[in-house]
Scaffold this active site. Sequence first.
Site, PDB file in Angstrom:
ATOM      1  N   GLU A 144      40.007  32.503  47.147  1.00 51.08           N
ATOM      2  CA  GLU A 144      41.054  31.751  46.454  1.00 51.08           C
ATOM      3  C   GLU A 144      41.008  30.278  46.887  1.00 51.08           C
ATOM      4  O   GLU A 144      40.408  29.959  47.914  1.00 51.08           O
ATOM      5  CB  GLU A 144      42.424  32.357  46.801  1.00 51.08           C
ATOM      6  CG  GLU A 144      42.544  33.858  46.499  1.00 51.08           C
ATOM      7  CD  GLU A 144      42.618  34.187  45.004  1.00 51.08           C
ATOM      8  OE1 GLU A 144      42.337  33.296  44.169  1.00 51.08           O
ATOM      9  OE2 GLU A 144      42.931  35.342  44.672  1.00 51.08           O
ATOM     10  N   ASP A 194      33.465  42.495  45.875  1.00 48.64           N
ATOM     11  CA  ASP A 194      34.784  42.708  46.477  1.00 48.64           C
ATOM     12  C   ASP A 194      35.340  44.090  46.160  1.00 48.64           C
ATOM     13  O   ASP A 194      34.811  44.811  45.319  1.00 48.64           O
ATOM     14  CB  ASP A 194      35.769  41.607  46.025  1.00 48.64           C
ATOM     15  CG  ASP A 194      35.684  41.306  44.533  1.00 48.64           C
ATOM     16  OD1 ASP A 194      35.215  42.169  43.780  1.00 48.64           O
ATOM     17  OD2 ASP A 194      36.091  40.209  44.135  1.00 48.64           O
ATOM     18  N   ASN A 245      42.142  30.269  38.357  1.00 45.41           N
ATOM     19  CA  ASN A 245      42.380  29.233  39.376  1.00 45.41           C
ATOM     20  C   ASN A 245      41.078  28.765  40.034  1.00 45.41           C
ATOM     21  O   ASN A 245      41.110  28.092  41.055  1.00 45.41           O
ATOM     22  CB  ASN A 245      43.348  29.759  40.454  1.00 45.41           C
ATOM     23  CG  ASN A 245      42.779  30.958  41.215  1.00 45.41           C
ATOM     24  OD1 ASN A 245      41.704  31.440  40.903  1.00 45.41           O
ATOM     25  ND2 ASN A 245      43.495  31.427  42.213  1.00 45.41           N
ATOM     26  N   HIS A 300      38.769  30.727  41.383  1.00 44.13           N
ATOM     27  CA  HIS A 300      38.247  31.561  42.482  1.00 44.13           C
ATOM     28  C   HIS A 300      36.939  32.256  42.089  1.00 44.13           C
ATOM     29  O   HIS A 300      36.637  32.445  40.910  1.00 44.13           O
ATOM     30  CB  HIS A 300      39.303  32.551  42.989  1.00 44.13           C
ATOM     31  CG  HIS A 300      39.492  33.782  42.160  1.00 44.13           C
ATOM     32  ND1 HIS A 300      40.578  34.612  42.302  1.00 44.13           N
ATOM     33  CD2 HIS A 300      38.741  34.355  41.177  1.00 44.13           C
ATOM     34  CE1 HIS A 300      40.464  35.627  41.467  1.00 44.13           C
ATOM     35  NE2 HIS A 300      39.368  35.490  40.769  1.00 44.13           N
TER      36      HIS A 300
HETATM   37  P1  PGA Z   1      37.891  38.692  34.909  1.00 42.18           P
HETATM   38  O1  PGA Z   1      37.988  38.302  36.433  1.00 42.18           O
HETATM   39  O2  PGA Z   1      36.460  38.905  34.610  1.00 42.18           O
HETATM   40  O3  PGA Z   1      38.709  39.946  34.811  1.00 42.18           O
HETATM   41  O4  PGA Z   1      38.495  37.569  34.112  1.00 42.18           O
HETATM   42  C1  PGA Z   1      37.202  37.307  36.950  1.00 42.18           C
HETATM   43  C2  PGA Z   1      37.700  36.933  38.303  1.00 42.18           C
HETATM   44  O5  PGA Z   1      38.924  36.996  38.545  1.00 42.18           O
HETATM   45  O6  PGA Z   1      36.883  36.550  39.138  1.00 42.18           O
END
Ligand code: PGA
Length: 257
Positions: free
Chosen positions: A156, A70, A149, A151
Amino acid sequence: MKKPTVYCCKNHSELGRVAASLIAQQISQNPNLVLGLPSGKTPITVYQELRKKYDNEELDCSGVTTFNLDEYFQRGKGDADSYYTFMHERLFKYVPFKASYLPNAKPADPKEMSTSEYLTLIDEECSKYDKLIEDCGGIDVQLVGIGSNGHIGFNEPSDEISGGTYLVDLAEQTIKDNAEKFYNGNKSEVPKSAISMGMEQIMKAKMIILIANGISKAKAIYDALEGPITPQVPASLLREHEDVIFVIDEATASLID
Ligand code: PGA
């Protein structure tokens, strides 16, 4: 359905070593591997370990092509908070790959065209990204993080399973989490949308490695592994994949059996 393999590590450093070793093993078996990569706090230790392996001449990525999951909408090269910059600073500057791609989330100056023209252009960029992945033979190993959450990428919680790469609005929880992690808690600075590979695209990878650390991810990991399989918890969909490995630390694993 094969259950995901779960490796439980002591902490974030060990997680980095385990995930980097899994990736290095795959690269040694297939020097032309196509590797999907995430940004975020969690992969930082994985990238440090890949760099160490490269410095110790234990890793040759010269045949490896990478695709990032992304990119923030309207961010890219030259933007301090883009995932392009993150990947460059954390990995690409140190470990040379054959080629590295991120979704093009800033194809033109939006002031030069109407909103609908701009959105059409973004759609075209998303299709081009999916086509490029396909032309490279598809992703062999996809590394993913997980949001608090549930995702994956920026997929999401939703009623529907997303398909290919697309423009997506970030959930309120994601904006809050990313504000804390990367913007000193300032939510207004966090981009509100992003270009992300969709879940169907992610599920096409031959192998998926999910990494998570810290207590803030414990509930998401519980839901992903033990809750219902639903697009409301995108990570739970990974249980329908034949070759998925969860590399998590003890705090994250604290709610699972
Ligand atoms: P993080 O993000 O590694 O910064 O916790 C993971 C994500 O949001 O997919």
